[in-house]
Design a protein around this motif. Structure first.
Motif, short mmCIF file in Angstrom:
data_model
loop_
_atom_site.label_atom_id
_atom_site.label_comp_id
_atom_site.label_asym_id
_atom_site.label_seq_id
_atom_site.Cartn_x
_atom_site.Cartn_y
_atom_site.Cartn_z
N THR A 5 -15.52 -27.36 -40.21
CA THR A 5 -15.62 -25.96 -39.84
C THR A 5 -15.02 -25.83 -38.45
O THR A 5 -15.36 -26.60 -37.54
N LEU A 16 -13.43 -22.61 -42.78
CA LEU A 16 -13.42 -23.91 -43.45
C LEU A 16 -12.01 -24.49 -43.47
O LEU A 16 -11.04 -23.79 -43.80
N ARG A 41 -16.11 -20.25 -45.89
CA ARG A 41 -17.18 -20.98 -45.22
C ARG A 41 -17.63 -22.19 -46.04
O ARG A 41 -17.59 -22.18 -47.27
N MET A 42 -18.10 -23.21 -45.34
CA MET A 42 -18.49 -24.48 -45.95
C MET A 42 -19.60 -24.29 -46.99
O MET A 42 -19.50 -24.83 -48.11
N LEU A 43 -20.66 -23.57 -46.65
CA LEU A 43 -21.76 -23.42 -47.60
C LEU A 43 -21.29 -22.75 -48.89
O LEU A 43 -21.71 -23.16 -49.98
N ASP A 44 -20.42 -21.76 -48.78
CA ASP A 44 -19.91 -21.09 -49.98
C ASP A 44 -19.03 -22.04 -50.79
O ASP A 44 -19.04 -22.00 -52.03
N ILE A 84 -21.66 -27.58 -41.14
CA ILE A 84 -22.47 -26.44 -41.58
C ILE A 84 -23.16 -25.92 -40.31
O ILE A 84 -24.20 -26.43 -39.90
N ARG A 86 -24.89 -23.37 -39.50
CA ARG A 86 -26.24 -22.84 -39.66
C ARG A 86 -26.73 -23.20 -41.05
O ARG A 86 -26.49 -22.49 -42.02
N PRO A 87 -27.38 -24.36 -41.22
CA PRO A 87 -27.90 -24.73 -42.54
C PRO A 87 -28.82 -23.65 -43.09
O PRO A 87 -29.48 -22.92 -42.34
N ILE A 155 -25.14 -34.76 -47.94
CA ILE A 155 -25.08 -33.32 -48.17
C ILE A 155 -25.21 -33.06 -49.66
O ILE A 155 -24.45 -33.60 -50.48
N GLY A 259 -25.72 -27.57 -50.10
CA GLY A 259 -25.66 -27.49 -48.64
C GLY A 259 -26.87 -28.05 -47.93
O GLY A 259 -26.85 -28.17 -46.69
#
Length: 303
Positions: A5, A16, A41-44, A84, A86-87, A155, A259
């Protein structure tokens, strides 16, 4: 694939990217150039599942001539954030997961000398996370015993609820590096979250390496230095509870979601276990790494 990120500049949005040969390739722009819809974004991206990962891999393998020019930047020209930033929920920490660390903790931290029969689980809140190079804040009003712990972070890639040990690894998306910073004098009646969950107490990064690029996560060297002096060096083969056991055990009582982060424990060599004991102070420099993933470097500053 090494996923990061990043920000182009201070006011830019977090995006990302894939780290390839010293370049950061923007994943969303890569997808748009190749006719695929890929997340920013990484989480997505993790939640999008294997199809998104395969699409990104295919487009990267097509080569640099097919990559979108505005979306390809030298890594030294961007700021890397925590993979990430903000986990979605608390990090799952694993305590006492290396034999030698059990012994040193029993000697200096009043924990049991007996090897745990089940994983020892605690948590660190999302607000503890910082990215590569961000400072660890030492609040002298709260602690005089700030300590270090290098860890392999696993992860989660797909929802895991009551999964078997045999199926557990299919739920792992990838791996990263985490430092479990601990204020040893902030434990409360055996509870660890105040000791381990303060702001900046979870340095995380520099990237997430997808599971397909890590041959055996139980054969990775990990190490940590303070002010250039080596304090920890071991290998993940020495874990008491392997990653498949951790995923299965946690999912037996709490649903793991894409995530989610499991910090898998630290080997011997922490400051509390030394004679005399050693602690982190403002001005100290911590550096650590895990084989095949990367390194983290952080300064300790006065809060």
């Amino acid at each position: 694939m090494k996923l990061v990120t990043y920000r182009k500049h201070v006011e830019a949005e977090a995006r990302l990217g894939a780290l390839v040969d010293g370049l950061v390739v923007d994943i969303e722009m890569l997808g748009a150039a190749g006719g695929a819809v890929l997340p920013v974004r990484m989480l997505d991206f993790i939640a999008a599942g294997p199809a998104a990962l395969r699409a990104a891999q295919r487009l990267l393998e097509a080569g640099i001539d097919s990559w979108p020019v505005p979306g390809v930047l030298p890594a030294e020209n961007v700021t890397l954030l925590a993979p990430i930033p903000r986990p979605a929920k608390n990090i799952f920490g694993i305590g006492l997961n290396y034999v030698e660390h059990v012994e040193e903790s029993a000697r200096t931290l009043d924990t049991s000398r007996d090897l745990p029969k089940q994983p020892v689980i605690f948590s660190k809140p999302p607000t503890a996370v910082i990215g590569p190079g961000e400072p660890v804040r030492h609040n002298g009003a709260l602690t005089r015993q700030l300590d270090w712990e290098v860890e392999l972070a696993a992860i989660v890639g797909t929802r895991a609820q009551r999964v078997s040990k045999d199926a557990a690894m299919s739920h792992v998306f990838g791996y990263s590096v985490m430092i479990d910073i601990s204020a040893r004098d902030n434990r409360r009646s055996g509870q660890w979250i105040v000791s381990k969950g303060q702001d900046t107490f979870a340095p995380f990064g520099p990237c997430i390496v997808t599971a397909d690029e890590i041959g055996d996560p139980q054969e990775l060297d990990l190490w940590l230095t303070v002010n250039g002096v080596e304090k920890q060096r071991s290998n993940t083969r020495h874990m008491l509870f392997r990653i498949d056991t951790l995923v299965s055990d946690i999912s037996s009582c709490m649903t793991l979601e894409p995530g989610d982060i499991i910090a898998t424990g630290t080997p011997e060599g922490v400051g509390a276990g030394r004679d005399p004991q050693e602690w982190l102070w403002p001005g100290d420099e911590i550096e650590c790494g895990v084989q095949g993933i990367g390194t983290l470097r952080h300064s300790v500053i006065r809060a």
